[in-house]
Design an enzyme around this catalytic site. Structure first.
Site, mmCIF file in Angstrom:
data_model
loop_
_atom_site.group_PDB
_atom_site.id
_atom_site.type_symbol
_atom_site.label_atom_id
_atom_site.label_comp_id
_atom_site.label_asym_id
_atom_site.label_seq_id
_atom_site.Cartn_x
_atom_site.Cartn_y
_atom_site.Cartn_z
ATOM 1 N N GLY A 121 0.828 -1.210 0.000
ATOM 2 C CA GLY A 121 0.000 0.000 0.000
ATOM 3 C C GLY A 121 0.857 1.252 0.000
ATOM 4 N N ASP A 146 4.773 -7.385 -9.229
ATOM 5 C CA ASP A 146 3.869 -6.852 -10.260
ATOM 6 C C ASP A 146 3.248 -5.523 -9.827
ATOM 7 O OD1 ASP A 146 2.583 -8.344 -8.280
ATOM 8 O OD2 ASP A 146 0.851 -8.764 -9.538
ATOM 9 N N GLY A 147 2.778 -5.460 -8.565
ATOM 10 C CA GLY A 147 2.181 -4.222 -8.047
ATOM 11 C C GLY A 147 3.191 -3.084 -8.051
ATOM 12 N N THR A 148 4.390 -3.385 -7.578
ATOM 13 C CA THR A 148 5.454 -2.379 -7.520
ATOM 14 C C THR A 148 5.782 -1.860 -8.917
ATOM 15 O OG1 THR A 148 6.384 -3.600 -5.664
ATOM 16 C CG2 THR A 148 7.817 -1.978 -6.708
ATOM 17 N N ILE A 175 8.818 -14.024 -6.098
ATOM 18 C CA ILE A 175 9.261 -15.382 -5.801
ATOM 19 C C ILE A 175 8.452 -16.387 -6.634
ATOM 20 C CG2 ILE A 175 7.718 -15.904 -3.868
ATOM 21 C CD1 ILE A 175 10.361 -16.818 -2.380
ATOM 22 N N ASP A 176 7.237 -15.972 -7.056
ATOM 23 C CA ASP A 176 6.350 -16.876 -7.801
ATOM 24 C C ASP A 176 6.778 -17.080 -9.252
ATOM 25 O OD1 ASP A 176 4.914 -16.898 -5.507
ATOM 26 O OD2 ASP A 176 3.220 -15.729 -6.255
ATOM 27 N N GLU A 275 -0.298 -22.157 -3.029
ATOM 28 C CA GLU A 275 -1.274 -21.498 -2.143
ATOM 29 C C GLU A 275 -2.539 -21.028 -2.869
ATOM 30 O OE1 GLU A 275 0.317 -17.768 -0.547
ATOM 31 O OE2 GLU A 275 1.632 -17.646 -2.285
HETATM 32 P P1 ATP Z 1 4.629 -9.341 -4.387
HETATM 33 O O1 ATP Z 1 3.271 -9.594 -4.948
HETATM 34 O O2 ATP Z 1 5.692 -10.162 -5.053
HETATM 35 O O3 ATP Z 1 4.707 -9.402 -2.910
HETATM 36 P P2 ATP Z 1 4.141 -6.654 -5.260
HETATM 37 O O4 ATP Z 1 5.046 -5.581 -5.735
HETATM 38 O O5 ATP Z 1 3.120 -7.126 -6.254
HETATM 39 O O6 ATP Z 1 5.060 -7.835 -4.748
HETATM 40 P P3 ATP Z 1 2.160 -5.298 -3.677
HETATM 41 O O7 ATP Z 1 1.978 -5.274 -2.202
HETATM 42 O O8 ATP Z 1 1.017 -5.707 -4.523
HETATM 43 O O9 ATP Z 1 3.435 -6.221 -3.922
HETATM 44 O O10 ATP Z 1 2.608 -3.840 -4.187
HETATM 45 C C1 ATP Z 1 3.783 -3.203 -3.698
HETATM 46 C C2 ATP Z 1 3.638 -1.708 -3.776
HETATM 47 O O11 ATP Z 1 3.176 -1.305 -5.053
HETATM 48 C C3 ATP Z 1 2.656 -1.155 -2.759
HETATM 49 O O12 ATP Z 1 3.266 -0.061 -2.123
HETATM 50 C C4 ATP Z 1 1.441 -0.756 -3.565
HETATM 51 O O13 ATP Z 1 0.821 0.412 -3.061
HETATM 52 C C5 ATP Z 1 2.009 -0.492 -4.938
HETATM 53 N N1 ATP Z 1 1.046 -0.894 -5.970
HETATM 54 C C6 ATP Z 1 0.439 -2.082 -6.099
HETATM 55 N N2 ATP Z 1 -0.402 -2.101 -7.160
HETATM 56 C C7 ATP Z 1 -0.338 -0.863 -7.705
HETATM 57 C C8 ATP Z 1 -0.979 -0.230 -8.822
HETATM 58 N N3 ATP Z 1 -1.846 -0.878 -9.587
HETATM 59 N N4 ATP Z 1 -0.662 1.056 -9.076
HETATM 60 C C9 ATP Z 1 0.217 1.724 -8.302
HETATM 61 N N5 ATP Z 1 0.853 1.192 -7.235
HETATM 62 C C10 ATP Z 1 0.583 -0.088 -6.941
HETATM 63 MG MG MG Z 2 2.092 -8.973 -6.400
#
Ligand code: ATP
Ligand code: MG
Length: 435
Positions: A121, A146-148, A175-176, A275
């Protein structure tokens, strides 16, 4: 320039092909710029103010990437001004920063986790870019999943909109192994290796008792790569369940029948499941509502516990047969370890590619190997889709051949019919061919 020799320069014209196996007459396809040091660099060492941030879940190798970005910038390009943004994206505007030097990061690759800490977040594009601007940062290295990377794409767009001369580089972490385009993500090999220990423990446990049933839950929210590769590597797994392949418990060709058969044959059985597998069945039987984490990701229900209970109930209540259930969830143990030798080397390559790319003045890119050659990939290309195990791919077929588990496909006969006809046709027209 401290340690770059001319011989290693990569021409800006060099490209890496996305598809390496092509038909004779197929189009040329997509190509990416080859990663590596350039003869002409955009930034002067003393001008650079770089920052590094890590977001999302843990994965072996993050610290190696941080270390090599810092050492790469300093040793190869003489950059001294490198900031560590602490605690993920929100660290940009909550003013949690530290100065990174080769000395500070010297030993961090030997530890799991992230030296810079992480969070979910808190992505606020405007506030983050305001901060980049206020601090005079002109290179941003973003390590995350992906989110990052979606967040990195937004930062890049906003930086472009404001006309800032800032290089935004993403280093994909998952990691996936579900990041599109790149061959493999860092930490994946380490995770598969560590998963072997859990599978081995389950196998030892169930081999030592009567009617032992081992269930090992591994990571894989939407894609079952870790479960698939750990199963293929281990040889102790009887059945692998992944999110991409629906399965069923009761009736002919179902999981209960298979477990019973293996118990009769071998006296024990080991099931590995990702999972994200069978989430719809768990949700149905638990009547739960959809939960979300701070980043908006769907919270998964514990399919491992659910499946263990289902198997226990079936054999004790329905089959009147005593079984010894051993359920192992090694997720956090796997995520928390430092990366192994091959991942360490891989992380170094990723970090150095990112540094070369940013110094050359590229922005809005992610680094990663495409068909074994490191390349600069537009961030949007890796965020538009997710890599999943394709059930029609050869790797899944190899797994089914290795475990001899049910495919859980109702259309089996139809598919086998097709395969049979194709084989007969091949045999009728056979001819030895020189390569
Ligand atoms: P993992 O899934 O491997 O743990 P991730 O990068 O996908 O890693 P998330 O918790 O989904 O992990 O996102 C990491 C950061 O990216 C968070 O700070 C989140 O606010 C931001 N983020 C996620 N999705 C979006 C998006 N669609 N647009 C902008 N920022 C995003
Ligand atoms: Mg993710």
């Amino acid at each position: 320039m401290p340690s770059l020799s001319k011989q290693t320069f990569v021409s800006p014209e060099d490209v890496v092909a996305e598809k390496i196996v092509v038909r004779k007459d197929s189009p040329r396809g997509v190509h990416f710029r080859r990663a590596g040091p350039r003869e002409k660099v955009y930034f002067k060492s003393e001008e650079v103010r770089a920052c590094v941030v890590t977001c999302g879940g843990l994965c072996p190798g993050i610290n190696t990437v941080i270390r090599e970005i810092v050492c790469g910038l300093n040793y190869m390009y003489g950059v001294d001004d490198i900031l560590g943004i602490e605690g993920g994206y929100r660290g940009f505007y909550s003013k949690n920063t530290s100065q990174l030097t080769p000395k500070v990061v010297n030993d961090i690759h030997k530890r799991g986790g992230t030296f810079l800490r992480t969070s979910r977040g808190g992505h606020d594009t405007q506030k983050i870019v305001d901060n980049i601007q206020d601090r005079g940062i002109n290179q941003v290295y973003i390590i995350g999943g992906d989110g990052t990377q979606k967040g990195a794409a937004l930062i890049y767009q906003e930086v472009e909109k404001r006309g800032l001369q800032v290089a935004v580089a993403g280093i994909p972490k998952t990691i996936d192994n579900d990041i599109a385009v790149i061959d493999k993500s860092f930490g994946f090999d380490t995770a598969v290796e560590e998963a072997q220990r859990a599978i081995n423990a389950a196998h030892v446990e169930v081999e030592s008792v009567e009617n032992g049933v081992g269930v090992v839950k591994l990571m894989g929210r939407y894609s079952g790569f870790i479960a698939m590769f750990a199963t293929l590597a281990s040889r102790d797994v009887d059945c692998c369940l992944i999110p991409e392949s629906p399965f069923y418990l009761e009736g002919k060709g179902g999981l209960f029948e298979f477990v019973e058969q293996r118990l009769k044959e071998n006296g024990h059985v080991v099931i590995v499941l990702a999972e994200g597998a069978g989430q719809e069945y768990v949700a149905q039987s638990m009547h739960t509502v959809d939960g979300r984490d701070a980043s908006g990701n769907r919270l998964l229900l514990d399919v491992g516990l659910w499946l263990s209970q289902q198997i226990k109930d079936h054999f004790t209540k329905v089959q009147k047969m005593a079984i010894n259930m051993k359920y192992i969830d090694p997720t956090y143990m796997i995520r928390a370890i430092p990366s192994n030798a091959s991942d360490n080397i891989y992380c170094t390559l990723l970090a150095q590619s990112a540094v070369h790319g940013a110094m050359a003045g590229y922005t809005g890119f992610t680094v990663g190997p495409v068909n074994s050659r490191h390349a600069y990939i537009p961030i949007s290309r890796v965020t538009e889709t997710q890599n999943i195990v394709k059930l029609t791919d050869r790797m899944w077929a190899r797994l089914l051949a290795s475990t001899n588990q049910p495919s859980f496909l109702n259309s089996d006969e139809v598919m086998l019919g097709k395969v049979d006809r194709a084989i007969i046709e091949q045999i009728n027209n056979r001819k030895i061919t020189s390569i």
